[in-house]
Design an enzyme around this catalytic site. Structure first.
Site, PDB file in Angstrom:
ATOM      1  N   GLU A 167      53.487  57.542  60.598  1.00  0.00           N
ATOM      2  CA  GLU A 167      53.362  57.086  61.975  1.00  0.00           C
ATOM      3  C   GLU A 167      53.779  58.274  62.853  1.00  0.00           C
ATOM      4  OE1 GLU A 167      55.187  53.669  64.915  1.00  0.00           O
ATOM      5  OE2 GLU A 167      55.602  53.531  62.781  1.00  0.00           O
ATOM      6  N   ARG A 185      62.431  54.581  47.944  1.00  0.00           N
ATOM      7  CA  ARG A 185      62.504  55.635  48.949  1.00  0.00           C
ATOM      8  C   ARG A 185      63.642  56.585  48.612  1.00  0.00           C
ATOM      9  NH1 ARG A 185      62.930  55.209  54.434  1.00  0.00           N
ATOM     10  NH2 ARG A 185      61.274  53.699  54.392  1.00  0.00           N
ATOM     11  N   LYS A 212      63.773  57.974  61.510  1.00  0.00           N
ATOM     12  CA  LYS A 212      63.239  58.796  62.608  1.00  0.00           C
ATOM     13  C   LYS A 212      63.825  58.387  63.950  1.00  0.00           C
ATOM     14  CE  LYS A 212      58.920  58.297  61.101  1.00  0.00           C
ATOM     15  NZ  LYS A 212      57.471  58.187  61.122  1.00  0.00           N
TER      16      LYS A 212
HETATM   17  P1  ATP Z   1      61.532  56.181  58.986  1.00  0.00           P
HETATM   18  O1  ATP Z   1      62.059  54.812  58.691  1.00  0.00           O
HETATM   19  O2  ATP Z   1      62.384  57.288  58.498  1.00  0.00           O
HETATM   20  O3  ATP Z   1      61.103  56.348  60.398  1.00  0.00           O
HETATM   21  P2  ATP Z   1      58.957  55.421  58.130  1.00  0.00           P
HETATM   22  O4  ATP Z   1      58.764  54.806  56.815  1.00  0.00           O
HETATM   23  O5  ATP Z   1      58.899  54.562  59.332  1.00  0.00           O
HETATM   24  O6  ATP Z   1      60.255  56.308  58.085  1.00  0.00           O
HETATM   25  P3  ATP Z   1      56.353  56.533  58.275  1.00  0.00           P
HETATM   26  O7  ATP Z   1      55.866  57.597  59.166  1.00  0.00           O
HETATM   27  O8  ATP Z   1      55.875  55.164  58.488  1.00  0.00           O
HETATM   28  O9  ATP Z   1      57.928  56.587  58.363  1.00  0.00           O
HETATM   29  O10 ATP Z   1      56.183  56.942  56.754  1.00  0.00           O
HETATM   30  C1  ATP Z   1      55.088  57.639  56.212  1.00  0.00           C
HETATM   31  C2  ATP Z   1      55.159  57.536  54.716  1.00  0.00           C
HETATM   32  O11 ATP Z   1      56.345  58.154  54.231  1.00  0.00           O
HETATM   33  C3  ATP Z   1      55.208  56.090  54.264  1.00  0.00           C
HETATM   34  O12 ATP Z   1      54.318  55.929  53.185  1.00  0.00           O
HETATM   35  C4  ATP Z   1      56.634  55.882  53.849  1.00  0.00           C
HETATM   36  O13 ATP Z   1      56.724  54.946  52.834  1.00  0.00           O
HETATM   37  C5  ATP Z   1      57.053  57.279  53.384  1.00  0.00           C
HETATM   38  N1  ATP Z   1      58.491  57.462  53.530  1.00  0.00           N
HETATM   39  C6  ATP Z   1      59.226  57.351  54.650  1.00  0.00           C
HETATM   40  N2  ATP Z   1      60.531  57.532  54.393  1.00  0.00           N
HETATM   41  C7  ATP Z   1      60.635  57.784  53.070  1.00  0.00           C
HETATM   42  C8  ATP Z   1      61.720  58.060  52.179  1.00  0.00           C
HETATM   43  N3  ATP Z   1      62.970  58.113  52.607  1.00  0.00           N
HETATM   44  N4  ATP Z   1      61.447  58.270  50.869  1.00  0.00           N
HETATM   45  C9  ATP Z   1      60.181  58.232  50.434  1.00  0.00           C
HETATM   46  N5  ATP Z   1      59.118  57.977  51.204  1.00  0.00           N
HETATM   47  C10 ATP Z   1      59.326  57.753  52.512  1.00  0.00           C
HETATM   48 MG    MG Z   2      57.203  53.330  59.797  1.00  0.00          MG
END
Ligand code: ATP
Ligand code: MG
Length: 553
Positions: A33, A257, A267
């Site tokens: 995102e 994760r 984020k």
């Molecule tokens: P955050 O909660 O840190 O903002 P998010 O999951 O909302 O992270 P996205 O941009 O939606 O961030 O994630 C893009 C991809 O990265 C998704 O497939 C998500 O599952 C993966 N991802 C995000 N954080 C992690 C993590 N800590 N370990 C492994 N994969 C991750």
């Molecule tokens: Mg997200």
């Protein structure tokens, strides 16, 4: 941690699917995102998605999950593309979930026509109320049995901007008593009169995550849609939507994760650190962002190695920050140029070396890589050594310099300390030494035997520089478990700025160079460095605490 690993569970699944002829070619996607910079957790997901496709001759799309119009910015899109490429991966297609808004709207219409979705005028509180709890079944709301015609008309009017934000939603018609709460008529579309960074003001209805994600996967022909464990309960809905729409059967798989000690990875919270100026920006070298880790001096090779070593788990776990440092060191040891830098100097005067004379002494750039050759280091009668490398009254087995003792100066001569000069507070200000001309490195005929080798720089040639020493940003090991404000857990010593005296060779340093300051650590130039004011970031210390802990354990 084992060096040689068998295939992980995802590799096994892909292998099995290909052998069974289920797909000709696998397609994965990385779906960020664009609401912030990528962090080391995303690196894990990138290595996994792109790595799988690479290993099995498939391809990976970079898909921006930009279905939420209010938070997304082009700056983030650009930084994400830069980071993925920096990590060493290339996508087959750059896609945006917003590219599919027309198609997704049409899918929603299709569900309505099948009697599988309806427009609901309930408020979000009423909807939550209807849903029940995990132990109490939900109840059908009053709008659930609207006719297909009425639903089609209302949904079309929602799209045309006839209704206010929050006044209506489109819901899937599944089962309000379903054991999986997410299956109790989930919201598929909401009204939001907001400008979108790509589609502008074209839309005022936007699909929810669950409706956009799986359908985007399917549109792209993604075979293996890999996400993190919190999406396990969503899988049922993912499958239901694909089956109901009778579209390409993408499948979702989940892995744990990445969580790392002393690190916070949301984020939203990282943005807060940036906005409140607790750090200097998204690329502050203490940040767990890919841009921060890059600026700190880690290489893409070391991050890929890290992601490989942690493997793919099916259960949540916590990775030691020291493992990332270990991987950093491991690669930097192979590529870093060795240099002499003194951080806390004492002056050494060599009384039997002619004043004003300079010798250029050759020294290897990197004993691990002969192709890097050698450089010349100027030597004169006045030198700086580390204050730590001298003790007036040393204990036994002290091999560095002491009064009356000898030590070798790296790539130069053996010296002996004959006199210690102190100021009125008793602090050592100067060491008066003699050198042994026949002890020159590479042609030593002195017959002297010394155990210690220390680094030094020539006072007349040293260049003053700034070094930035980083430590963990937080003091608390499990930042995911805290209940109070994360700012209470900041490490006040996470950045120390210090002066240093460096070899003149550094005037030729380039932004991409990696250095080992001998006996100290790995460093790189910071982006704020200029030829007139060199600024270095410490990537990691030389000492390997993590490996030591592992051996103990
Ligand atoms: P955050 O909660 O840190 O903002 P998010 O999951 O909302 O992270 P996205 O941009 O939606 O961030 O994630 C893009 C991809 O990265 C998704 O497939 C998500 O599952 C993966 N991802 C995000 N954080 C992690 C993590 N800590 N370990 C492994 N994969 C991750
Ligand atoms: Mg997200």
């Amino acid at each position: 941690m084992a060096e040689e690993k068998g295939p992980n569970f995802l590799e096994e699944i892909v292998d099995r699917d290909l052998k069974a002829g289920k797909y000709q070619e696998i397609i994965t996607r990385f779906p960020p995102e664009p609401n912030g910079y990528l962090h080391i957790g995303h690196a894990k997901s990138i290595c996994l998605n792109f790595g799988l496709a690479k290993d099995f001759n498939g391809s990976t799309n970079l898909r921006f999950d930009d279905t939420n119009p209010v938070t997304e910015e082009t700056e983030y899109v650009d930084s994400i593309k830069y980071d993925v490429r920096w990590l060493g991966f290339e996508w087959a297609n750059e896609r945006y979930a917003s590219d599919y808004f027309d198609q997704l709207f049409e899918f929603a219409v299709r569900l309505i026509e099948k009697g599988l979705a309806y427009v609901d005028d309930s408020t979000s509180d009423q909807i939550a109320e209807q849903k029940g709890t995990p132990t109490k079944p939900g109840v059908n709301g009053p709008f659930r049995d609207r006719s297909v015609e009425e639903n089609l008309q209302l949904f079309s009017e929602m799209k045309d901007g006839k209704y206010k934000d929050g006044s209506k939603v489109l819901r899937a018609k599944i089962d309000m008593a379903h054991t999986n709460m997410l299956m109790r008529d989930p919201v598929l579309y909401r009204i939001k009169h907001a400008h979108h960074h790509r589609t502008g003001d074209k839309w005022c209805v936007y699909p929810m995550y669950d409706f956009a994600h799986g359908q985007s996967d399917s549109i792209e022909g993604v075979t293996h849609s890999i996400c993190t464990l919190e999406f396990v309960p969503h899988r049922e809905l993912y499958d239901w939507l694909i089956n109901s729409l009778e579209i390409f059967p993408s499948r979702q798989y989940e892995f744990a994760r990445l969580n790392m000690t002393y690190t916070m990875m949301s984020k939203r919270k990282l943005l807060q650190l940036v906005n409140e100026k607790i750090v200097s920006g998204w690329d502050d070298p203490r940040m767990p962002t890919i841009s921060g880790i890059r600026r700190r001096g880690f290489t893409p090779e070391s991050i890929r190695d890290f992601c490989e070593r942690i493997g793919v788990a099916k259960r949540d776990n916590m990775i030691d920050f020291g493992l990332l440092e270990f991987c950093g060191r491991d690669h930097l040891n192979k590529i870093a140029l060795r240099r002499m830098v003194v951080m806390d100097p004492i002056k050494v005067v060599i009384t039997n070396y002619p004043e004003g004379k300079t010798e250029q002494l050759p020294s290897e750039n990197n004993p691990e890589d002969e192709s890097t050759g050698s450089r010349e280091i100027p030597f004169g009668n006045a030198l700086y050594i580390e204050r730590d490398d001298f003790m007036e009254n040393p204990p036994k087995k002290y091999f560095r310099l002491s009064l009356g003792g000898m030590v070798r100066l790296k790539s130069a001569y053996i010296i002996k300390c004959e006199e210690v000069i102190k100021d009125s507070d008793g602090r050592v200000t100067e060491l008066r030494c003699v050198y042994f001309p026949e002890s020159k490195s590479g042609s030593d005929t002195s017959g002297l035997s010394v155990k210690g080798v220390i680094h030094w720089v020539s006072v007349a040639h040293a260049v003053e520089a700034e070094v930035r020493l980083y430590d963990r940003l937080f003091n608390t090991e499990d930042m995911g478990a805290i209940e109070d404000d994360f700012k209470n857990h900041l490490n006040s010593e996470s950045l120390k700025i210090q002066k240093a005296w460096v070899e003149p060779e550094f005037r030729n340093a380039k932004a991409d160079d990696r250095f080992q300051f001998m006996r100290t650590g790995y460093f790189c130039l910071d982006k704020e460095s200029t030829p007139d004011k060199l600024v270095f970031n410490r990537t990691v210390t030389l000492r390997d605490m993590w490996a030591k802990e592992q051996k103990k354990g």
